[in-house]
Design a protein around this motif. Structure first.
Motif, PDB file in Angstrom:
ATOM      1  N   LEU A  60       0.831  -1.210   0.000  1.00 28.26           N
ATOM      2  CA  LEU A  60       0.000   0.000   0.000  1.00 28.26           C
ATOM      3  C   LEU A  60       0.862   1.254   0.000  1.00 28.26           C
ATOM      4  N   ALA A  61       2.133   1.086  -0.364  1.00 26.28           N
ATOM      5  CA  ALA A  61       3.045   2.229  -0.428  1.00 26.28           C
ATOM      6  C   ALA A  61       3.802   2.195  -1.751  1.00 26.28           C
ATOM      7  N   PHE A  62       4.234   3.350  -2.198  1.00 24.53           N
ATOM      8  CA  PHE A  62       5.025   3.458  -3.415  1.00 24.53           C
ATOM      9  C   PHE A  62       6.341   2.694  -3.224  1.00 24.53           C
ATOM     10  N   PRO A  63       6.852   2.020  -4.285  1.00 26.25           N
ATOM     11  CA  PRO A  63       6.452   2.077  -5.693  1.00 26.25           C
ATOM     12  C   PRO A  63       5.515   0.966  -6.156  1.00 26.25           C
ATOM     13  N   TYR A  64       4.887   0.234  -5.225  1.00 24.46           N
ATOM     14  CA  TYR A  64       3.920  -0.769  -5.652  1.00 24.46           C
ATOM     15  C   TYR A  64       2.824  -0.085  -6.477  1.00 24.46           C
ATOM     16  N   GLY A  65       2.449  -0.715  -7.571  1.00 26.97           N
ATOM     17  CA  GLY A  65       1.403  -0.181  -8.434  1.00 26.97           C
ATOM     18  C   GLY A  65       1.851   0.856  -9.434  1.00 26.97           C
ATOM     19  N   GLU A  66       3.153   1.145  -9.496  1.00 25.27           N
ATOM     20  CA  GLU A  66       3.628   2.262 -10.312  1.00 25.27           C
ATOM     21  C   GLU A  66       3.411   2.074 -11.812  1.00 25.27           C
ATOM     22  N   THR A  67       3.431   0.850 -12.296  1.00 24.71           N
ATOM     23  CA  THR A  67       3.401   0.615 -13.737  1.00 24.71           C
ATOM     24  C   THR A  67       2.030   0.826 -14.358  1.00 24.71           C
ATOM     25  N   PHE A  68       0.992   0.255 -13.758  1.00 30.42           N
ATOM     26  CA  PHE A  68      -0.331   0.304 -14.389  1.00 30.42           C
ATOM     27  C   PHE A  68      -1.292   1.255 -13.682  1.00 30.42           C
ATOM     28  N   PHE A  69      -1.450   1.060 -12.390  1.00 26.52           N
ATOM     29  CA  PHE A  69      -2.420   1.878 -11.663  1.00 26.52           C
ATOM     30  C   PHE A  69      -1.855   3.250 -11.308  1.00 26.52           C
ATOM     31  N   HIS A  70      -0.513   3.330 -11.265  1.00 30.38           N
ATOM     32  CA  HIS A  70       0.206   4.553 -10.919  1.00 30.38           C
ATOM     33  C   HIS A  70      -0.008   4.974  -9.470  1.00 30.38           C
ATOM     34  N   HIS A  71      -0.458   4.013  -8.674  1.00 34.48           N
ATOM     35  CA  HIS A  71      -0.561   4.216  -7.222  1.00 34.48           C
ATOM     36  C   HIS A  71      -0.712   2.836  -6.592  1.00 34.48           C
ATOM     37  N   PRO A  72      -0.393   2.670  -5.331  1.00 31.88           N
ATOM     38  CA  PRO A  72      -0.507   1.365  -4.683  1.00 31.88           C
ATOM     39  C   PRO A  72      -1.972   0.923  -4.576  1.00 31.88           C
ATOM     40  N   THR A  73      -2.192  -0.367  -4.775  1.00 28.52           N
ATOM     41  CA  THR A  73      -3.559  -0.903  -4.712  1.00 28.52           C
ATOM     42  C   THR A  73      -3.694  -2.059  -3.729  1.00 28.52           C
ATOM     43  N   GLY A  74      -2.587  -2.462  -3.104  1.00 38.55           N
ATOM     44  CA  GLY A  74      -2.603  -3.647  -2.255  1.00 38.55           C
ATOM     45  C   GLY A  74      -2.107  -4.872  -2.985  1.00 38.55           C
ATOM     46  N   ARG A  75      -1.824  -4.729  -4.281  1.00 38.33           N
ATOM     47  CA  ARG A  75      -1.226  -5.826  -5.038  1.00 38.33           C
ATOM     48  C   ARG A  75       0.287  -5.812  -4.806  1.00 38.33           C
ATOM     49  N   PHE A  76       0.866  -6.995  -4.580  1.00 37.31           N
ATOM     50  CA  PHE A  76       2.311  -7.080  -4.389  1.00 37.31           C
ATOM     51  C   PHE A  76       2.985  -7.173  -5.757  1.00 37.31           C
ATOM     52  N   CYS A  77       2.948  -6.068  -6.464  1.00 36.81           N
ATOM     53  CA  CYS A  77       3.410  -6.025  -7.841  1.00 36.81           C
ATOM     54  C   CYS A  77       3.533  -4.564  -8.263  1.00 36.81           C
ATOM     55  N   ASP A  78       4.222  -4.344  -9.380  1.00 39.75           N
ATOM     56  CA  ASP A  78       4.291  -2.974  -9.911  1.00 39.75           C
ATOM     57  C   ASP A  78       3.030  -2.608 -10.677  1.00 39.75           C
ATOM     58  N   VAL A 341      16.341   0.508  -4.008  1.00 40.82           N
ATOM     59  CA  VAL A 341      17.014   0.585  -5.307  1.00 40.82           C
ATOM     60  C   VAL A 341      16.014   0.100  -6.348  1.00 40.82           C
ATOM     61  N   LEU A 342      15.576   1.009  -7.200  1.00 40.38           N
ATOM     62  CA  LEU A 342      14.487   0.725  -8.128  1.00 40.38           C
ATOM     63  C   LEU A 342      14.989   0.732  -9.563  1.00 40.38           C
ATOM     64  N   CYS A 343      14.655  -0.309 -10.316  1.00 33.81           N
ATOM     65  CA  CYS A 343      15.082  -0.382 -11.710  1.00 33.81           C
ATOM     66  C   CYS A 343      14.294   0.612 -12.557  1.00 33.81           C
ATOM     67  N   PRO A 344      14.849   1.072 -13.670  1.00 33.04           N
ATOM     68  CA  PRO A 344      14.159   2.067 -14.498  1.00 33.04           C
ATOM     69  C   PRO A 344      12.993   1.513 -15.296  1.00 33.04           C
ATOM     70  N   ASP A 345      12.994   0.192 -15.562  1.00 30.99           N
ATOM     71  CA  ASP A 345      11.939  -0.381 -16.396  1.00 30.99           C
ATOM     72  C   ASP A 345      11.549  -1.766 -15.894  1.00 30.99           C
ATOM     73  N   PRO A 346      10.503  -1.853 -15.056  1.00 29.29           N
ATOM     74  CA  PRO A 346      10.090  -3.154 -14.506  1.00 29.29           C
ATOM     75  C   PRO A 346       9.725  -4.179 -15.575  1.00 29.29           C
ATOM     76  N   SER A 347       9.319  -3.736 -16.750  1.00 28.54           N
ATOM     77  CA  SER A 347       8.868  -4.674 -17.780  1.00 28.54           C
ATOM     78  C   SER A 347       9.995  -5.546 -18.306  1.00 28.54           C
ATOM     79  N   THR A 348      11.245  -5.179 -18.014  1.00 25.61           N
ATOM     80  CA  THR A 348      12.386  -5.990 -18.458  1.00 25.61           C
ATOM     81  C   THR A 348      12.866  -6.942 -17.374  1.00 25.61           C
ATOM     82  N   HIS A 349      12.265  -6.874 -16.202  1.00 31.24           N
ATOM     83  CA  HIS A 349      12.622  -7.732 -15.070  1.00 31.24           C
ATOM     84  C   HIS A 349      11.574  -8.810 -14.870  1.00 31.24           C
ATOM     85  N   ILE A 350      12.007  -9.957 -14.414  1.00 28.34           N
ATOM     86  CA  ILE A 350      11.088 -11.033 -14.062  1.00 28.34           C
ATOM     87  C   ILE A 350      10.581 -10.842 -12.640  1.00 28.34           C
TER      88      ILE A 350
END
Length: 385
Positions: A60-78, A341-350
Motif C-alpha cells: 500500500l506504499a510506493f512504488p507498488y502499483g507504479e506501472t499500471f495503476f500509478h498508485h498502490p492498490t494492495g497488489r504485491f506487484c508494480d 534501489v528501483l530499476c528504471p523499467d520493470p517490464s524488463t525484469h522477471i
C-alpha cells in the motif's frame, strides 16, 4: 445475394461477441464463455484483501502499483497480477473499453452487486494449512494471516448464497463460473523457510499435507457444482531472488545453467508432481468437471532460461527490480519501499521485489494459461462458441 450473406455476417458477429476475449461492456454484459471468475490463493493474485485489514503493508506504499495503476492498490506487484489479466480479456484489440471489471476483493465488498462478476478471496501470506497448524509448529505468526484456504472457501460459500438465494440459482452460478484455485501452498513452505526451519525434517514433509488441503478445497467446489477449476502449481523457487540470496553458495554444482538453485527447483517440482497426480485422480471421478493444471513453474522457467526471447533482460533475469541493493537486489523478505534501489523499467525484469513477480511476468504467465502452453488444457480451449 444479401440474404445469403446475412447468415455469414451473423455467424461472424456471434463468434466475435462470444469469444472469451470479448469480455464485457461497461454496462456489465457477461462474457459468453464464463459469466464470473472466483479466485482463491495468496499474494500472487491478492488484489487488495490483505490491504483491507492491514493498512500498513508494503503493497500500500510506493512504488507498488507504479506501472499500471500509478498508485498502490494492495497488489504485491508494480501493476496487475495474474487474475487481472485473466478477467481483462479484451475484444480482439488493445483497448480496454470492453472488458470484465477487475474482481472485487472479498474483504472490500459488501453487497451482491459488488460480486456480480465474481470475487477474489486470495490474501497475501495465506497458506493452505491453517494458521493454528503453524502456531503448533512453533512459528512466529506475525506475517501468517488467519485466512487459510479453508477460510477462503467459507468466504466463497457466503458470497455464493448472497448471489444465489435458491438452489437452482446457485447451481447455475457454479456451472457458468471459472474458478482459479491458487497458487496456494507456496507460503506453507515460505514461512518455515524464512524462519530457518529444517528443510528435510520440517518443510519437505509438509507437501502431502498441503496437497490434501488443496484436494479438499477442490472437492468442496465440485460438490457445490463447479464445472471448470484452474489449479496452478508452485513457481521455480530456486530462481527467486530472495531464495538465491538466502542460499547463495560458492559451489557451482548447486546451480543450473540459468543460475537457479537446483535443489530448490527440485522441491517445487516435487510439490507440482504431487499436485498433478491428485488433480488427475479427482478429475477421473467426475467426467463432467474440467480441472485445468496451471503450469506457473514452466512459464517462469521459460522466461528465466530465455529472457531475451520474451522481452526480458538477460543480465537481470535473477535480480529484483525493487530491493535493497544487495545480492540479487533482495537481501530481506520485503525490501521494496520508497527508498529502495528501483530499476528504471520493470517490464524488463522477471522479479519485482525479490519474492513477487513483475506485471510483465504475470502477463506472460496469464497468457500462457489462457491460450497455452502453460495450462493443461488451456483455459480458453474449454470455451464453446
Amino acid at each position: 445475394m444479401a440474404s445469403s450473406i446475412m447468415p455469414v455476417i451473423l455467424s461472424f458477429l456471434f463468434l466475435v461477441l462470444c469469444h472469451p476475449y470479448a469480455a464485457v461492456s461497461s454496462a456489465g454484459q457477461a462474457p459468453c464463455c464464463y459469466k464470473r471468475l472466483f479466485s482463491l490463493g495468496d499474494s500472487i493474485i491478492d488484489n487488495g484483501n490483505l490491504g483491507a485489514v492491514n493498512p500498513n503493508i508494503s503493497a500500500l506504499a510506493f512504488p507498488y502499483g507504479e506501472t499500471f495503476f500509478h498508485h498502490p492498490t494492495g497488489r504485491f506487484c508494480d501493476g496487475r497480477v495474474i487474475v487481472d489479466f485473466i478477467v481483462m480479456a479484451t475484444l480482439l484489440t488493445s483497448t480496454d473499453a470492453l472488458r470484465l471489471p477487475f474482481l472485487t476483493p472479498f474483504l472490500a465488498g459488501k453487497t451482491a452487486e459488488d460480486f456480480e462478476h465474481g470475487a477474489n478471496f486470495a490474501v497475501a501470506g495465506a497458506t493452505a494449512l491453517s494458521q493454528q497448524f503453524f502456531k503448533d509448529m512453533g512459528l512466529d505468526l506475525a506475517i501468517i494471516p488467519p485466512f487459510s484456504l479453508d477460510v477462503q472457501v467459507e468466504w466463497f460459500k457466503r458470497v455464493l448464497y448472497m448471489l444465489g438465494p435458491t438452489e437452482q440459482e446457485r447451481k447455475e452460478i457454479m456451472s457458468s463460473s471459472l474458478f482459479l484455485l491458487g497458487e496456494i501452498g507456496g507460503n506453507d513452505y515460505n514461512h518455515p523457510f524464512f524462519q530457518n526451519r529444517s528443510f528435510s525434517t520440517e518443510i519437505k514433509p509438509l507437501v502431502p499435507k498441503v496437497i490434501e488441503k488443496i484436494e479438499n478445497a477442490t472437492k468442496v467446489l465440485i460438490g457445490l457444482g463447479a464445472k471448470t477449476i484452474v489449479v496452478p502449481g508452485n513457481f521455480p523457487v530456486g530462481c527467486i531472488p530472495r531464495y538465491l540470496t538466502m542460499f547463495q553458495s560458492n559451489d557451482s554444482s548447486q546451480y543450473d545453467a540459468a543460475g537457479c538453485i537446483k535443489w530448490l527447483n527440485d522441491f517445487s517440482e516435487e510439490h507440482n508432481h504431487a499436485l498433478r497426480r491428485m488433480l488427475k485422480r479427482v478429475a477421473s471421478s467426475d467426467p463432467t468437471v474440467t480441472i485445468i493444471y496451471g503450469d506457473y513453474y514452466g512459464a517462469v522457467l521459460e522466461i528465466t532460461r530465455s529472457p531475451q526471447k520474451h522481452g526480458f533482460r538477460k543480465d537481470v533475469a535473477l535480480t529484483a527490480c525493487c530491493g535493497d541493493g544487495g545480492p540479487h537486489n533482495s537481501g530481506t523478505l520485503f525490501s521494496c519501499n520508497a527508498t529502495s534501489v528501483l530499476c528504471p523499467d520493470p517490464s524488463t525484469h522477471i522479479s519485482w521485489d525479490g519474492l513477487h513477480l513483475t506485471e510483465a511476468t504475470y502477463q506472460f504467465v496469464a497468457r500462457g494459461m489462457l491460450d497455452g502452453p502453460y495450462a493443461v488444457p488451456s483455459i480458453l480451449s474449454k470455451c464453446r462458441y
